[in-house]
Enzyme design. Sequence first.
Site, PDB file in Angstrom:
ATOM      1  N   TYR A 154     -44.737  82.357 -13.108  1.00 52.31           N
ATOM      2  CA  TYR A 154     -46.121  81.974 -13.389  1.00 52.31           C
ATOM      3  C   TYR A 154     -47.134  82.888 -12.694  1.00 52.31           C
ATOM      4  O   TYR A 154     -48.243  83.049 -13.180  1.00 52.31           O
ATOM      5  CB  TYR A 154     -46.351  80.530 -12.947  1.00 52.31           C
ATOM      6  CG  TYR A 154     -45.865  79.524 -13.961  1.00 52.31           C
ATOM      7  CD1 TYR A 154     -46.702  79.081 -14.976  1.00 52.31           C
ATOM      8  CD2 TYR A 154     -44.563  79.030 -13.934  1.00 52.31           C
ATOM      9  CE1 TYR A 154     -46.271  78.164 -15.918  1.00 52.31           C
ATOM     10  CE2 TYR A 154     -44.114  78.113 -14.875  1.00 52.31           C
ATOM     11  CZ  TYR A 154     -44.984  77.679 -15.868  1.00 52.31           C
ATOM     12  OH  TYR A 154     -44.554  76.779 -16.812  1.00 52.31           O
ATOM     13  N   ILE A 155     -46.769  83.452 -11.548  1.00 49.58           N
ATOM     14  CA  ILE A 155     -47.707  84.302 -10.819  1.00 49.58           C
ATOM     15  C   ILE A 155     -47.327  85.774 -10.948  1.00 49.58           C
ATOM     16  O   ILE A 155     -48.162  86.624 -11.240  1.00 49.58           O
ATOM     17  CB  ILE A 155     -47.764  83.897  -9.315  1.00 49.58           C
ATOM     18  CG1 ILE A 155     -48.236  82.444  -9.189  1.00 49.58           C
ATOM     19  CG2 ILE A 155     -48.640  84.844  -8.502  1.00 49.58           C
ATOM     20  CD1 ILE A 155     -49.577  82.136  -9.850  1.00 49.58           C
ATOM     21  N   ASP A 191     -36.752  90.659 -11.970  1.00 54.34           N
ATOM     22  CA  ASP A 191     -36.370  89.244 -11.922  1.00 54.34           C
ATOM     23  C   ASP A 191     -34.856  89.160 -11.907  1.00 54.34           C
ATOM     24  O   ASP A 191     -34.179  89.946 -12.584  1.00 54.34           O
ATOM     25  CB  ASP A 191     -36.949  88.488 -13.125  1.00 54.34           C
ATOM     26  CG  ASP A 191     -37.081  86.993 -12.836  1.00 54.34           C
ATOM     27  OD1 ASP A 191     -38.225  86.528 -12.685  1.00 54.34           O
ATOM     28  OD2 ASP A 191     -36.042  86.303 -12.731  1.00 54.34           O
ATOM     29  N   THR A 204     -46.503  80.883  -1.958  1.00 56.06           N
ATOM     30  CA  THR A 204     -47.042  79.950  -0.970  1.00 56.06           C
ATOM     31  C   THR A 204     -45.911  79.537  -0.035  1.00 56.06           C
ATOM     32  O   THR A 204     -44.833  79.146  -0.497  1.00 56.06           O
ATOM     33  CB  THR A 204     -47.607  78.709  -1.678  1.00 56.06           C
ATOM     34  OG1 THR A 204     -48.588  79.159  -2.595  1.00 56.06           O
ATOM     35  CG2 THR A 204     -48.209  77.726  -0.701  1.00 56.06           C
ATOM     36  N   VAL A 258     -54.719  80.546  -8.267  1.00 50.67           N
ATOM     37  CA  VAL A 258     -55.042  80.291  -9.669  1.00 50.67           C
ATOM     38  C   VAL A 258     -54.504  78.956 -10.152  1.00 50.67           C
ATOM     39  O   VAL A 258     -53.548  78.413  -9.607  1.00 50.67           O
ATOM     40  CB  VAL A 258     -54.470  81.400 -10.573  1.00 50.67           C
ATOM     41  CG1 VAL A 258     -55.180  82.700 -10.294  1.00 50.67           C
ATOM     42  CG2 VAL A 258     -52.978  81.532 -10.386  1.00 50.67           C
ATOM     43  N   LYS A 298     -53.841  78.666   2.773  1.00 51.49           N
ATOM     44  CA  LYS A 298     -53.337  78.323   1.437  1.00 51.49           C
ATOM     45  C   LYS A 298     -52.751  76.900   1.383  1.00 51.49           C
ATOM     46  O   LYS A 298     -53.055  76.124   0.475  1.00 51.49           O
ATOM     47  CB  LYS A 298     -52.292  79.361   1.009  1.00 51.49           C
ATOM     48  CG  LYS A 298     -51.492  78.998  -0.210  1.00 51.49           C
ATOM     49  CD  LYS A 298     -52.307  79.046  -1.493  1.00 51.49           C
ATOM     50  CE  LYS A 298     -51.644  78.234  -2.572  1.00 51.49           C
ATOM     51  NZ  LYS A 298     -51.906  78.668  -3.904  1.00 51.49           N
ATOM     52  N   GLY A 309     -48.361  66.011  -9.889  1.00 52.67           N
ATOM     53  CA  GLY A 309     -47.266  66.905 -10.250  1.00 52.67           C
ATOM     54  C   GLY A 309     -47.611  68.353  -9.982  1.00 52.67           C
ATOM     55  O   GLY A 309     -48.533  68.661  -9.231  1.00 52.67           O
ATOM     56  N   CYS A 323     -47.400  72.917  -6.797  1.00 50.29           N
ATOM     57  CA  CYS A 323     -48.169  73.284  -5.606  1.00 50.29           C
ATOM     58  C   CYS A 323     -48.562  72.074  -4.778  1.00 50.29           C
ATOM     59  O   CYS A 323     -48.129  71.924  -3.642  1.00 50.29           O
ATOM     60  CB  CYS A 323     -49.420  74.028  -6.035  1.00 50.29           C
ATOM     61  SG  CYS A 323     -49.036  75.301  -7.230  1.00 50.29           S
ATOM     62  N   LYS A 377     -50.254  67.972 -16.086  1.00 48.86           N
ATOM     63  CA  LYS A 377     -51.697  67.788 -16.265  1.00 48.86           C
ATOM     64  C   LYS A 377     -52.103  68.267 -17.659  1.00 48.86           C
ATOM     65  O   LYS A 377     -51.286  68.874 -18.370  1.00 48.86           O
ATOM     66  CB  LYS A 377     -52.488  68.518 -15.197  1.00 48.86           C
ATOM     67  CG  LYS A 377     -52.347  70.017 -15.239  1.00 48.86           C
ATOM     68  CD  LYS A 377     -53.260  70.599 -14.201  1.00 48.86           C
ATOM     69  CE  LYS A 377     -53.268  72.094 -14.278  1.00 48.86           C
ATOM     70  NZ  LYS A 377     -54.212  72.655 -13.324  1.00 48.86           N
TER      71      LYS A 377
HETATM   72  N1  SAJ Z   1     -54.654  65.245 -10.043  1.00 51.01           N
HETATM   73  C1  SAJ Z   1     -55.025  63.918  -9.872  1.00 51.01           C
HETATM   74  N2  SAJ Z   1     -56.323  63.656  -9.552  1.00 51.01           N
HETATM   75  C2  SAJ Z   1     -57.263  64.629  -9.407  1.00 51.01           C
HETATM   76  C3  SAJ Z   1     -56.877  65.975  -9.572  1.00 51.01           C
HETATM   77  C4  SAJ Z   1     -55.553  66.262  -9.893  1.00 51.01           C
HETATM   78  O1  SAJ Z   1     -54.214  63.000 -10.007  1.00 51.01           O
HETATM   79  O2  SAJ Z   1     -58.411  64.302  -9.129  1.00 51.01           O
HETATM   80  C5  SAJ Z   1     -53.255  65.567 -10.356  1.00 51.01           C
HETATM   81  C6  SAJ Z   1     -53.085  66.342 -11.642  1.00 51.01           C
HETATM   82  O3  SAJ Z   1     -53.028  65.509 -12.749  1.00 51.01           O
HETATM   83  C7  SAJ Z   1     -51.779  67.059 -11.384  1.00 51.01           C
HETATM   84  C8  SAJ Z   1     -51.828  67.346  -9.898  1.00 51.01           C
HETATM   85  O4  SAJ Z   1     -52.772  66.447  -9.364  1.00 51.01           O
HETATM   86  O5  SAJ Z   1     -50.679  66.239 -11.673  1.00 51.01           O
HETATM   87  C9  SAJ Z   1     -52.184  68.754  -9.505  1.00 51.01           C
HETATM   88  O6  SAJ Z   1     -53.054  69.350 -10.429  1.00 51.01           O
HETATM   89  P1  SAJ Z   1     -54.255  70.340 -10.040  1.00 51.01           P
HETATM   90  O7  SAJ Z   1     -54.925  70.752 -11.281  1.00 51.01           O
HETATM   91  O8  SAJ Z   1     -55.132  69.705  -9.043  1.00 51.01           O
HETATM   92  O9  SAJ Z   1     -53.559  71.542  -9.289  1.00 51.01           O
HETATM   93  P2  SAJ Z   1     -52.428  72.628  -9.641  1.00 51.01           P
HETATM   94  O10 SAJ Z   1     -51.171  72.211  -8.951  1.00 51.01           O
HETATM   95  O11 SAJ Z   1     -52.359  72.912 -11.083  1.00 51.01           O
HETATM   96  O12 SAJ Z   1     -53.051  73.933  -8.918  1.00 51.01           O
HETATM   97  C10 SAJ Z   1     -53.332  73.915  -7.529  1.00 51.01           C
HETATM   98  C11 SAJ Z   1     -54.709  74.486  -7.292  1.00 51.01           C
HETATM   99  N3  SAJ Z   1     -55.159  74.222  -5.930  1.00 51.01           N
HETATM  100  C12 SAJ Z   1     -56.349  73.697  -5.682  1.00 51.01           C
HETATM  101  O13 SAJ Z   1     -57.160  73.336  -6.527  1.00 51.01           O
HETATM  102  C13 SAJ Z   1     -56.681  73.525  -4.213  1.00 51.01           C
HETATM  103  C14 SAJ Z   1     -54.707  75.977  -7.536  1.00 51.01           C
HETATM  104  O14 SAJ Z   1     -55.948  76.553  -7.183  1.00 51.01           O
HETATM  105  C15 SAJ Z   1     -53.585  76.633  -6.721  1.00 51.01           C
HETATM  106  O15 SAJ Z   1     -53.523  78.001  -6.987  1.00 51.01           O
HETATM  107  C16 SAJ Z   1     -52.266  76.010  -7.107  1.00 51.01           C
HETATM  108  O16 SAJ Z   1     -52.342  74.621  -6.830  1.00 51.01           O
HETATM  109  C17 SAJ Z   1     -51.187  76.706  -6.277  1.00 51.01           C
HETATM  110  O17 SAJ Z   1     -50.531  77.623  -6.787  1.00 51.01           O
HETATM  111  O18 SAJ Z   1     -51.025  76.381  -5.099  1.00 51.01           O
END
Ligand code: SAJ
Length: 424
Positions: free
Chosen positions: A11-12, A31, A118, A152, A203, A254, A257, A316
């Site tokens: 993914y990255i 890879d 990370t 990201v 991070k 989920g 991260c 998500k």
């Molecule tokens: N979720 C909730 N409630 C919310 C926000 C999210 O239940 O208010 C849930 C989502 O449905 C999902 C999970 O949390 O299941 C995580 O989703 P997300 O969109 O918040 O995050 P990721 O895992 O897709 O991406 C995160 C991001 N980190 C932050 O926003 C601090 C991204 O910037 C990072 O690059 C990524 O983790 C990473 O690679 O660490």
Amino acid sequence: MKKICVIGLGYIGLPTSVIFAKHGFQVHGVDVNEIVVKKIANKELYIEEPGLQEALEEAIDSGHFTVSTKPETADVFIVAVPSPITKDKKANLDFVRQATKDITPYVRKGNLVILESTVPPRTVEDVMLPILKESGLEIGEELYVAHSPERVIPGKILTELIKNNRIVGGINRVSGELTKELYSSFVKGEIHITDATTAEMVKVMENTYRDLNIAFANELAKLSLKAGVNIWEAIQLANNHPRVNIHYPGPGVGGHCIAVDPWFLADLDPENARMIALARETNDQMPQFTVDRIKTIMKEHKLASPKLALLGLSFKGNVDDMRESPSLSVMELLNKEGIEYRIFDPYIKEQRVPHQTMSLEDTVLGSDIIVVLTDHKYFKEIDPKTLKNWINSPIIYDTRNCINEETWEKAGFSFYRLGDAKTR
Ligand code: SAJ
């Protein structure tokens, strides 16, 4: 032309490779998975990400991006491999260790090694550096090393790689500056230099902040049922305050991260990391909360052995990523309870789990309760009137606050929302 060798084409690693290839670098992607390498060489994607297909085709056609299962000598090495957790919630750094071992025979005087994955704070210093020393090069003098974590979000990777601010942590000043110079070739956001361990800490803190805030929202969702309010309305109103930004509840957290990184931090000092562990447990408990609510709805409607139609497998909305998805935990719990279900996700185009169907109709046909688990735009746009011809009883439970209550109630559905006492 400077050459970059990227280890890990996931993914990255893959988006990072094609962006560097587009910005004047010769990139060699590595890879361990031969199938992945073959696919990429044939310009085929195995992950869905807007814009990535075109970017990959351009990179391969330009001749600036090659792939194989073995590293090559280069000016810069970027490690972007998975860093999962074990069953007992400890960091599994095997991939980071192996990737570092794999590149060590290829590093030369003046090279720069960057870790993108990370990781728990101190990984560069305590895990990578001892391995890189085996090259015989003087670390920091002849071989520069840094941590440059990506930030990201899946679904917007290509734009966020360019737009977002970056933290770059060098093992010394030169390593940090060289890394900043490299990423400046395409990053439009600010690049902040610090030391490697601080960058690692920053991070994991960012994702832990989000996990704690979501856990708070999930706790509020439970309390709202006692208070008799709609927590979504309450959060929206609270967020009117200029210094409040409460996140949203849901069926669980989920992704690779936010559900993982807090354990990297908790692991440093379990005795003191009490809120972090509690937040993780709170969020992990949400699939059970969701299933308990389904059981209450079953009782209310006297449905002893209902058929459920689950909507959404991704963790998500609007992405095809199922990693650590709460839907998987909900399914597992339903299996244990012996509750029958089918599941559909418009983004998951292959059969990935049992009881999955390939169309909305096949999932809702003859069902008694529709449960929305992922906030895909596709689900928001469903016309409840069409569904009524297919279903057995008109009941919908929205765990994401993404379905229009009025429209569905008008169509004759009993409407329930997670964290909303007003929907009974
Ligand atoms: N979720 C909730 N409630 C919310 C926000 C999210 O239940 O208010 C849930 C989502 O449905 C999902 C999970 O949390 O299941 C995580 O989703 P997300 O969109 O918040 O995050 P990721 O895992 O897709 O991406 C995160 C991001 N980190 C932050 O926003 C601090 C991204 O910037 C990072 O690059 C990524 O983790 C990473 O690679 O660490």
